[in-house]
Motif scaffolding. Structure first.
Motif, PDB file in Angstrom:
ATOM      1  N   SER A   1       0.622  -1.242   0.028  1.00 22.45           N
ATOM      2  CA  SER A   1       0.116  -0.388   0.094  1.00 22.45           C
ATOM      3  C   SER A   1       0.874   1.397  -0.197  1.00 22.45           C
ATOM      4  N   ILE A   2       2.282   1.236   0.723  1.00 22.89           N
ATOM      5  CA  ILE A   2       2.696   2.008   0.853  1.00 22.89           C
ATOM      6  C   ILE A   2       3.545   2.985  -0.568  1.00 22.89           C
ATOM      7  N   LEU A   3       3.796   1.880  -1.306  1.00 26.54           N
ATOM      8  CA  LEU A   3       4.665   1.335  -2.898  1.00 26.54           C
ATOM      9  C   LEU A   3       3.156   2.134  -3.949  1.00 26.54           C
ATOM     10  N   LYS A   4       1.643   1.856  -3.957  1.00 28.86           N
ATOM     11  CA  LYS A   4       0.891   1.774  -4.491  1.00 28.86           C
ATOM     12  C   LYS A   4       0.687   3.219  -4.363  1.00 28.86           C
ATOM     13  N   GLU A   5       0.835   3.900  -3.044  1.00 28.02           N
ATOM     14  CA  GLU A   5       1.353   5.271  -3.327  1.00 28.02           C
ATOM     15  C   GLU A   5       2.781   6.318  -3.705  1.00 28.02           C
ATOM     16  N   ILE A   6       3.884   5.681  -3.558  1.00 28.71           N
ATOM     17  CA  ILE A   6       5.120   6.281  -4.429  1.00 28.71           C
ATOM     18  C   ILE A   6       4.633   5.866  -5.660  1.00 28.71           C
ATOM     19  N   TYR A   7       4.237   5.396  -6.296  1.00 29.46           N
ATOM     20  CA  TYR A   7       4.545   5.179  -7.900  1.00 29.46           C
ATOM     21  C   TYR A   7       3.055   5.846  -8.441  1.00 29.46           C
ATOM     22  N   ASN A   8       2.173   5.649  -7.754  1.00 27.29           N
ATOM     23  CA  ASN A   8       0.616   6.795  -8.253  1.00 27.29           C
ATOM     24  C   ASN A   8       0.167   5.643  -9.145  1.00 27.29           C
ATOM     25  N   VAL A   9      -0.269   4.256  -8.413  1.00 32.73           N
ATOM     26  CA  VAL A   9      -0.852   4.010  -8.957  1.00 32.73           C
ATOM     27  C   VAL A   9      -2.371   3.909  -8.859  1.00 32.73           C
ATOM     28  N   ASN A  10      -3.353   3.797  -9.542  1.00 36.18           N
ATOM     29  CA  ASN A  10      -4.299   3.829  -9.566  1.00 36.18           C
ATOM     30  C   ASN A  10      -5.514   2.393  -8.846  1.00 36.18           C
ATOM     31  N   ASP A  11      -6.704   2.806  -8.652  1.00 38.48           N
ATOM     32  CA  ASP A  11      -7.199   1.939  -7.393  1.00 38.48           C
ATOM     33  C   ASP A  11      -7.251   0.436  -8.369  1.00 38.48           C
ATOM     34  N   ALA A  12      -7.878   0.541  -9.879  1.00 39.71           N
ATOM     35  CA  ALA A  12      -8.404  -0.902 -10.431  1.00 39.71           C
ATOM     36  C   ALA A  12      -7.001  -1.290 -10.755  1.00 39.71           C
ATOM     37  N   ASP A  13      -6.388  -0.369 -11.342  1.00 40.13           N
ATOM     38  CA  ASP A  13      -5.040  -0.912 -11.771  1.00 40.13           C
ATOM     39  C   ASP A  13      -3.784  -2.071 -10.502  1.00 40.13           C
ATOM     40  N   TYR A  14      -4.452  -1.845  -9.393  1.00 40.60           N
ATOM     41  CA  TYR A  14      -3.237  -1.927  -8.173  1.00 40.60           C
ATOM     42  C   TYR A  14      -4.092  -2.816  -7.779  1.00 40.60           C
ATOM     43  N   LYS A  15      -5.353  -3.565  -7.861  1.00 34.21           N
ATOM     44  CA  LYS A  15      -6.424  -4.695  -7.260  1.00 34.21           C
ATOM     45  C   LYS A  15      -5.614  -5.885  -8.684  1.00 34.21           C
ATOM     46  N   LYS A  16      -6.033  -5.197  -9.954  1.00 35.03           N
ATOM     47  CA  LYS A  16      -5.753  -5.935 -10.930  1.00 35.03           C
ATOM     48  C   LYS A  16      -4.111  -6.569 -10.501  1.00 35.03           C
ATOM     49  N   ARG A  17      -3.257  -6.137 -10.850  1.00 29.00           N
ATOM     50  CA  ARG A  17      -2.460  -6.176  -9.955  1.00 29.00           C
ATOM     51  C   ARG A  17      -2.579  -7.425  -9.114  1.00 29.00           C
ATOM     52  N   MET A  18      -2.425  -6.713  -8.036  1.00 33.31           N
ATOM     53  CA  MET A  18      -2.455  -7.626  -6.739  1.00 33.31           C
ATOM     54  C   MET A  18      -2.603  -8.504  -7.035  1.00 33.31           C
ATOM     55  N   SER A  19      -3.579  -9.038  -7.890  1.00 30.97           N
ATOM     56  CA  SER A  19      -4.820 -10.275  -7.824  1.00 30.97           C
ATOM     57  C   SER A  19      -3.270 -11.323  -8.675  1.00 30.97           C
ATOM     58  N   PHE A  20      -2.825 -10.595 -10.001  1.00 26.93           N
ATOM     59  CA  PHE A  20      -2.204 -11.620 -10.208  1.00 26.93           C
ATOM     60  C   PHE A  20      -1.326 -12.138  -9.517  1.00 26.93           C
ATOM     61  N   LEU A  21      -0.408 -11.255  -9.249  1.00 28.87           N
ATOM     62  CA  LEU A  21       0.780 -10.833  -8.825  1.00 28.87           C
ATOM     63  C   LEU A  21       0.088 -12.317  -7.541  1.00 28.87           C
ATOM     64  N   GLY A  22      -0.598 -11.773  -6.758  1.00 31.07           N
ATOM     65  CA  GLY A  22      -0.849 -13.011  -5.623  1.00 31.07           C
ATOM     66  C   GLY A  22      -1.155 -14.683  -6.317  1.00 31.07           C
ATOM     67  N   GLU A  23      -1.557 -14.382  -7.555  1.00 30.94           N
ATOM     68  CA  GLU A  23      -2.007 -16.008  -8.156  1.00 30.94           C
ATOM     69  C   GLU A  23      -0.654 -16.458  -8.330  1.00 30.94           C
ATOM     70  N   VAL A  24       0.238 -16.318  -8.645  1.00 33.72           N
ATOM     71  CA  VAL A  24       1.449 -16.286  -9.634  1.00 33.72           C
ATOM     72  C   VAL A  24       2.284 -16.123  -8.546  1.00 33.72           C
ATOM     73  N   LEU A  25       2.525 -15.264  -7.519  1.00 33.09           N
ATOM     74  CA  LEU A  25       3.433 -15.530  -6.756  1.00 33.09           C
ATOM     75  C   LEU A  25       3.258 -16.142  -5.460  1.00 33.09           C
ATOM     76  N   GLU A  26       1.937 -16.653  -5.165  1.00 32.43           N
ATOM     77  CA  GLU A  26       1.517 -17.306  -4.257  1.00 32.43           C
ATOM     78  C   GLU A  26       1.192 -16.411  -3.001  1.00 32.43           C
ATOM     79  N   LEU A  27       1.490 -15.507  -3.049  1.00 29.86           N
ATOM     80  CA  LEU A  27       1.365 -14.579  -1.812  1.00 29.86           C
ATOM     81  C   LEU A  27       0.600 -14.594  -0.556  1.00 29.86           C
ATOM     82  N   GLU A  28      -0.788 -15.047  -1.015  1.00 23.27           N
ATOM     83  CA  GLU A  28      -1.363 -14.746   0.017  1.00 23.27           C
ATOM     84  C   GLU A  28      -1.276 -15.491   1.365  1.00 23.27           C
TER      85      GLU A  28
END
Ligand SMILES: Nc1ncnc2c1ncn2[C@@H]1O[C@H](COP(=O)(O)OP(=O)(O)OP(=O)(O)O)[C@@H](O)[C@H]1O
Ligand SMILES: [Mg+2]
Lengths: 336, 272, 263
Positions: A118-145
């Motif tokens: 959530s800090i990085l989201k602020e730092i890189y100015n990622v908008n909510d929609a992109d953030y959600k999309k990428r988090m779910s992709f990365l979460g799945e690929v990298l098994e972050l959950e």
């Protein structure tokens, strides 16, 4: 995407002198020792390429990466990443790149993984929609959950590396620099990380520069490798080419009745071979023969063995890429 | 367990001494930084005596006061160390248990480690300041160095060192029972710095405060040795002050040993 | 600007969460800090038992200067504490890499990455002392004084930051500069008392070379009616501007010379 032109990096350190007077002298003296870490390096990388950047310890890999990311300013030469000179326009360049240093995490040590994102989201100015999309992709690929709520300091090395990878990708960078991303990981996690890198590259067409000491990383991920030694480029091309050029060595492991019956010298004399092109040794009662397939047929060798003793079992190995690279590092092969 | 001789502890002192030696340049810069406070105080006293209209305040002439504030810095060399922090750290990390399997006494190990630091400080900071103080007193005020006073100062400062050491040892062991030694350590430093008389002589404290401080060990750390150096404690008075120091060494020393034995029990029963 | 504020709050909030894990230590540390300040004041009080005034400065005037000195120091302390760590280990261990890898001004990121809550203790003590002294001194306090006071405190904080920035930046070349930074910082100890008690050399040094005089004694003297507005406030702002420009230039030069660290 990346243009590296004739860069040099010299590190200078003040010569230290012993004794109390010495340490006072050191304060004022201008005596430096110079160390050239990168020496006239040039290459270019296209968009979407995955390039393995390899070389022995202290070759200058990390130093090159640090210049490409804008941490270090080259002593001379020029770098462009997506049209930007990284060390002159750091902030602009930072938006375009993601970096993982395997040796050191970029995450917030005391915070849960989720907070870092959530800090990085602020730092890189990622908008909510992109953030959600990428988090779910990365979460799945990298098994972050499973460890999103765990503070970074209590993550295992493999978890930390996956979190670092995700953190480097959250703003969808054009270039991803990975400096030893598989260091210290077990085979399963290593495989995991490799798969993730592959998928990220495929999904976002991200350009990836990867350094590693594990050549199976390279075999699995990179079509192209650049080999650096002592700051200089010694090879730039495909992995397949290296294999076909230098991969003609074979290793025969034979179980025979009398392993000492076979000798290499007669064959060497007969075909005019050097010690590198044909050699043998006996290990634990087993006869191991190394031969260059271009210089002598495997059949000739086996025939010779059969003529001397009785064969029980046999296996044939290709020379491993490690062996070839090792030879390149040791300057044992001619790269021209 | 065979008793180790004093000789087997010497390497600990040497170790600290040598590692300090390699930081010497930084070390001196820190010393200079710390001395700024003393120099500011110097100028304050200069102005105070100019403005007070009398030659002495609470029995201190301006000369006495200068000597006092600089000699406090020398005495401080004997009582500035991280023993409590070191002990507390080992307690928290559990590495203190390691000391039970060695044929040496933990208390002595810490003592000698600290000793290395103290000797270093006294050699490279304390003694130079002492020499400068004596020089200034002699050459610009004609006060000859009082050898007995200097000897008494060192004797008393060593007592101060022992008191402080046992105090810190106990403080460090308290990490077995309380968990916030870091903050407490800062608090301790602040309190000792003031109540030991290193900012301003105890005479300048209000009467009630002096009465309370008479029953505390803080005087013995800085104030007593400096007063002996100044010759303000002489004869029986000096002996009395030294005896009070001995009393504190014994009291704190015995408490330290008892606490350590209790701690060992706790360690061996609960495993740390 | 809005982005800066948002980022700053975000990063500070994270740091606060880290701190809260060690909150008891933090509270005891704060108490220790109050003790240290209390002893400093007790010292002044005991000194004044023996004199009517200190070179013409009354007890409450001295207390005012002493309290004022706390304020710029506290503001700087609150925000820029990471400079100490920069000079101590961030550069030499190569930890500075991370500040160069984000799309933010590295100095801003360095400041935002950490704040020092001890500073609240300084701030509270400073305000208490200044207010106590003011009520006892019956000075004229109008709008100009209030605005001037606030500006002077802020400019003083910038002077603190600039001096720290200059000495911390030396670490880019020296790898470590904490001990030199410490010596420079400690010079501020002289300026919390009326500086007329010192000799010329010290005064000139602290006015023109390491200008801590402008962080306490000079602006406080203006409020006490002993200095002109021009010297007490405007000169303070000027010094702040010049030194910050110098410090920032040195910092930027340092970034170019940063060598990271091998493994
Ligand atoms: N900050 C530095 N200061 C001085 N010398 C350095 C610095 N960083 C690297 N070097 C030197 O430059 C050379 C190249 O180092 P670099 O870290 O780039 O090697 P590397 O290829 O990444 O090695 P490794 O595989 O061990 O990570 C080494 O000789 C190293 O000692
Ligand atoms: Mg490296």
């Amino acid at each position: 995407m990346i243009e590296v032109r004739d860069i040099i990096k010299d590190f200078s350190s003040v010569k230290r002198q012993p004794g109390l007077m010495g340490s006072i002298k050191t304060l004022f003296s201008r005596e430096y020792t110079h160390k050239r870490a990168v020496d006239h390096m040039s290459f270019s990388v296209d968009r979407g390429e995955v390039v393995g950047y390899i070389g022995p310890n202290g070759a200058g890999k990390s130093t090159t990466i640090k210049m490409m990311t804008g941490i270090l300013v080259p002593t001379s030469g020029n770098i462009q990443v997506d049209g930007i000179t990284p060390y002159e326009q750091r902030q602009k360049n930072a938006m375009n790149i993601g970096v993982v240093f395997g040796q050191r995490t970029q995450l917030w040590w005391d915070l849960p993984v989720r907070e870092t994102f959530s800090i990085l989201k602020e730092i890189y100015n990622v908008n909510d929609a992109d953030y959600k999309k990428r988090m779910s992709f990365l979460g799945e690929v990298l098994e972050l959950e499973p460890f999103l709520a765990t503070p970074v300091r209590s993550l295992s090395l493999g978890q930390r590396m996956r979190a670092d990878l995700a953190a480097a990708m959250i703003h969808n960078p054009k270039v991803l620099y990975l400096d030893e991303p598989t260091i210290g990981l077990d085979v399963v996690v290593k495989e995991n990380v490799r798969q993730a890198i592959k998928q990220l590259n495929a999904e976002f067409n991200t350009t990836v520069i990867l350094t590693t000491h594990d050549l199976s990383d390279i075999e699995e991920l990179c079509k192209r490798i650049i080999i650096i030694d002592n700051g200089r480029k010694v090879y730039d091309g495909t992995l397949a080419e290296i294999k076909s050029r230098f991969g003609t060595m074979r290793r025969l492991e034979l179980k025979v009745k009398n392993p000492y019956a076979f000798k290499a010298e007669p064959l060497r004399a007969k075909y005019g071979l050097s010690g590198d092109e044909l050699s043998c040794e006996v290990v634990d009662g087993q006869l191991n023969i190394e031969l260059d397939r271009n210089r002598i047929g495997i059949q000739e060798v086996i025939n010779e063995v059969l003529a001397k003793t009785e064969l029980v079992d046999m296996s044939l190995f290709e020379t491993k890429i490690e062996e070839i690279i090792k030879k390149i590092y040791r300057n044992e092969v001619n790269m021209e | 367990m065979r008793e180790a001789s004093l000789k087997s502890y010497l390497p600990f002192a040497k170790g600290t001494f040598q590692s300090l030696l390699s930081y010497r340049l930084n070390f001196f810069l820190y010393v200079i930084g710390e001395l700024t406070t003393v120099f500011a105080t110097y100028y304050i006293w200069l102005a105070v005596y100019k403005n007070s209209g009398s030659q002495t305040l609470h029995g201190f002439s301006l000369q006495d006061m200068f000597t006092y504030i600089f000699m406090c810095q020398v005495a401080l060399n004997f009582v500035s160390n991280d023993a409590s922090y070191e002990v507390a750290n080992e307690v928290r990390e559990g590495s203190i248990a390691m000391n039970l399997i060695r044929p040496i006494r933990y208390r002595m190990v810490i003592l000698f480690r600290i000793l290395g630091e103290v000797i270093y400080n006294v050699c490279f900071v304390g003694t130079p300041i002492l020499l400068i103080v004596c020089g200034v007193r002699y050459f610009s005020h004609g006060i000859a160095p009082d050898l007995l006073g200097i000897a008494g100062f060192f004797l008393s400062a060593v007592m101060g060192f022992l008191i402080y050491f046992y105090f810190n040892f106990i403080f460090g062991l308290s990490a077995f029972y309380i968990s916030n030694v870091w903050g407490m350590n800062m608090l301790k430093g602040a309190i000792i710095n003031f109540l030991s008389g290193s900012m301003i002589p105890i005479q300048f404290f209000p009467g009630w405060a002096q009465d309370i401080l008479a029953f505390m060990p803080f005087n013995s750390l800085i104030y007593t040795p400096v007063m002996i150096f100044l010759g303000k404690y002489q004869g029986m008075e000096a002996v009395k002050a030294l005896l009070i120091q001995v009393f504190w060494v014994l009291l704190l020393g015995i408490s330290g040993v008892l606490l350590w034995q209790k701690a060992i029990k706790k360690l061996t029963i609960q495993g740390g | 600007m809005k982005r800066f504020i948002r980022l700053y709050t975000k990063l500070s909030a994270q740091y606060l969460k880290t701190l809260l894990e060690y909150r008891t230590d933090f509270i005891i540390g704060l108490i220790a800090f109050f003790f240290i300040q209390g002893f400093g004041i007790a010292f002044l009080f005991m000194v004044f038992q023996n004199i009517p005034n200190l070179n013409g400065w009354s007890f409450y005037e001295v207390l005012f200067i002493y309290g004022f000195a706390n304020l710029p120091r506290a503001l700087d302390h609150l925000v820029t504490d990471n400079l100490w760590i920069l000079a101590g280990r961030i550069i030499v261990r190569g930890e500075f890499d991370k500040y160069l890898l984000r799309p933010m001004n590295p100095l801003f990121y360095l400041f935002a990455d950490r704040f020092q809550p001890d500073a609240f203790g300084e701030l509270i003590v400073g305000i208490l002392l200044v207010v106590t002294a003011l009520t006892k001194l019956s000075l004229h306090i109008g709008l100009i004084e209030i605005v001037g006071f606030i500006i002077a405190v802020l400019a003083g904080a910038v002077i603190y930051t600039s001096i720290k920035l200059i000495f911390a930046s030396l670490a880019f070349w020296m790898k470590r500069s904490q001990s030199i930074l410490f010596v420079a910082y400690q010079m501020a100890n002289f300026t919390k008392y009326p500086m007329t008690i010192y000799n010329k050399v010290i005064n000139i040094f602290l006015t023109f070379i390491i200008p801590f005089a402008f962080t306490a004694f000079i602006p406080a003297s203006w409020l006490l009616g002993r200095e002109s507005f021009a010297y007490g406030v405007l000169a303070t702002c000027g010094v702040a501007a010049v030194f910050f420009a110098g410090g920032y230039a040195l910092w930027n030069a340092g970034l170019k010379s940063y060598e990271s660290a091998g493994n």
